[in-house]
Design an enzyme around this catalytic site. Structure first.
Site, PDB file in Angstrom:
ATOM      1  N   TYR A 171      95.096  14.666  43.966  1.00  0.00           N
ATOM      2  CA  TYR A 171      94.143  13.551  43.973  1.00  0.00           C
ATOM      3  C   TYR A 171      94.798  12.299  44.548  1.00  0.00           C
ATOM      4  O   TYR A 171      94.215  11.601  45.383  1.00  0.00           O
ATOM      5  CB  TYR A 171      93.633  13.281  42.561  1.00  0.00           C
ATOM      6  CG  TYR A 171      92.688  12.105  42.488  1.00  0.00           C
ATOM      7  CD1 TYR A 171      91.366  12.235  42.909  1.00  0.00           C
ATOM      8  CD2 TYR A 171      93.118  10.870  42.016  1.00  0.00           C
ATOM      9  CE1 TYR A 171      90.496  11.149  42.859  1.00  0.00           C
ATOM     10  CE2 TYR A 171      92.252   9.783  41.964  1.00  0.00           C
ATOM     11  CZ  TYR A 171      90.937   9.931  42.387  1.00  0.00           C
ATOM     12  OH  TYR A 171      90.078   8.854  42.339  1.00  0.00           O
ATOM     13  N   LYS A 215      93.775  10.114  48.029  1.00  0.00           N
ATOM     14  CA  LYS A 215      93.517   8.680  48.094  1.00  0.00           C
ATOM     15  C   LYS A 215      94.456   7.996  49.088  1.00  0.00           C
ATOM     16  O   LYS A 215      94.070   7.026  49.748  1.00  0.00           O
ATOM     17  CB  LYS A 215      93.675   8.060  46.701  1.00  0.00           C
ATOM     18  CG  LYS A 215      92.697   8.585  45.663  1.00  0.00           C
ATOM     19  CD  LYS A 215      91.254   8.265  46.024  1.00  0.00           C
ATOM     20  CE  LYS A 215      90.487   9.441  46.557  1.00  0.00           C
ATOM     21  NZ  LYS A 215      89.075   9.128  46.881  1.00  0.00           N
ATOM     22  N   THR A 236      81.933   6.747  36.299  1.00  0.00           N
ATOM     23  CA  THR A 236      80.960   7.445  37.130  1.00  0.00           C
ATOM     24  C   THR A 236      81.073   8.936  36.849  1.00  0.00           C
ATOM     25  O   THR A 236      81.783   9.369  35.936  1.00  0.00           O
ATOM     26  CB  THR A 236      81.225   7.196  38.628  1.00  0.00           C
ATOM     27  OG1 THR A 236      82.494   7.763  38.976  1.00  0.00           O
ATOM     28  CG2 THR A 236      81.239   5.702  38.940  1.00  0.00           C
TER      29      THR A 236
END
Length: 244
Positions: free
Chosen positions: A122, A126, A157
């Site tokens: 991850y 990014k 979210t």
């Protein structure tokens, strides 16, 4: 005496948490620009929920024509053509402060085929977001198209939906105290899309509507070029985007 001690400790802890919450609220970047977007077209990926949805709603309220992009090469090519034909355009890439967790980038392991835990991958993704934005900004130098990247903050979210339930529920109960909501998380994206203060600024990284420095590796020009070329080969679109 023990009861009194625990009570005082609890009050102090609550005061600390409240102080942190207030600090985060006060320092959260908010786009103050009232600029209208009438006659402009805004293309947004991931606009069906979260930050993307809030950005789409804001752009629509400003009078923009909003296109909710999907993972479709034909539509992507149309979007690219539209961008090039437009006299002025702003490309905004949502990254994350998590990019700082990527100390290196193995171009032969971008999909984690050989190794890599989910958290590390991850962080790498990014980092790739910022490297991509910087390289695209370099390739578009001399045009009226700017490219910038940003960290939206820790936002509540659907990104957490993939966590196991037994982890997600206690995690969110704590994180929710300090997270931004989707509207707050969209503010830096909106700022970069409409603010007069970033007119002509390109190849930069923003947090809470302010320009900040990303990690050292994120500013590696040679790595950004290599990632671009590697990606072209992986997705076989070099000829399609030959003018970039």
């Amino acid at each position: 005496m023990w009861t009194e001690y625990m009570t005082m400790t609890g009050v102090a802890l609550l005061a600390l948490l409240l102080g942190i919450k207030i600090y985060l609220r006060v320092t959260t970047g908010i786009c103050r620009s009232l600029k209208r977007m009438d006659g402009k077209t805004v293309i947004i990926t991931g606009a069906n929920s979260g930050i993307g949805k809030e950005t789409a709603l804001d752009m629509a309220k400003r009078g923009a024509k909003v296109i909710m992009a999907c993972r479709n090469l034909e539509r992507a090519e149309k979007a690219k053509d539209l961008m090039i034909q437009t006299k002025k355009a702003r490309i905004i890439v949502v990254s994350s402060v998590a990019h700082k967790g990527a100390r290196t980038l193995d171009l032969e392991n971008l999909n984690g085929e050989r190794r890599g835990d989910p958290a590390t991958l991850y962080c790498m993704s990014k980092l790739c977001n910022i490297l991509f934005a910087n390289e695209l900004a370099r390739r578009l130098k001399g045009t009226d198209v700017t490219v910038n990247s940003l960290h939206p903050g820790v936002v509540e979210t659907e990104i957490f939906r993939c966590m196991p339930v037994f982890v997600r529920i206690p995690f969110l109960s704590i994180v929710r105290l300090f997270c931004k909501d989707a509207r707050e998380g969209a503010q830096t994206t909106i700022y970069l899309a409409v603010s007069e203060k970033v007119e002509g600024i390109t190849g930069k990284y923003f947090v809470d509507c302010k320009k900040v420095q990303p990690s050292i590796i994120a500013k590696d020009v040679a790595l950004a070029q290599a990632l671009w070329e590697k990606t072209e080969k992986m997705v076989s679109i070099k000829d399609t985007y030959k003018n970039l």
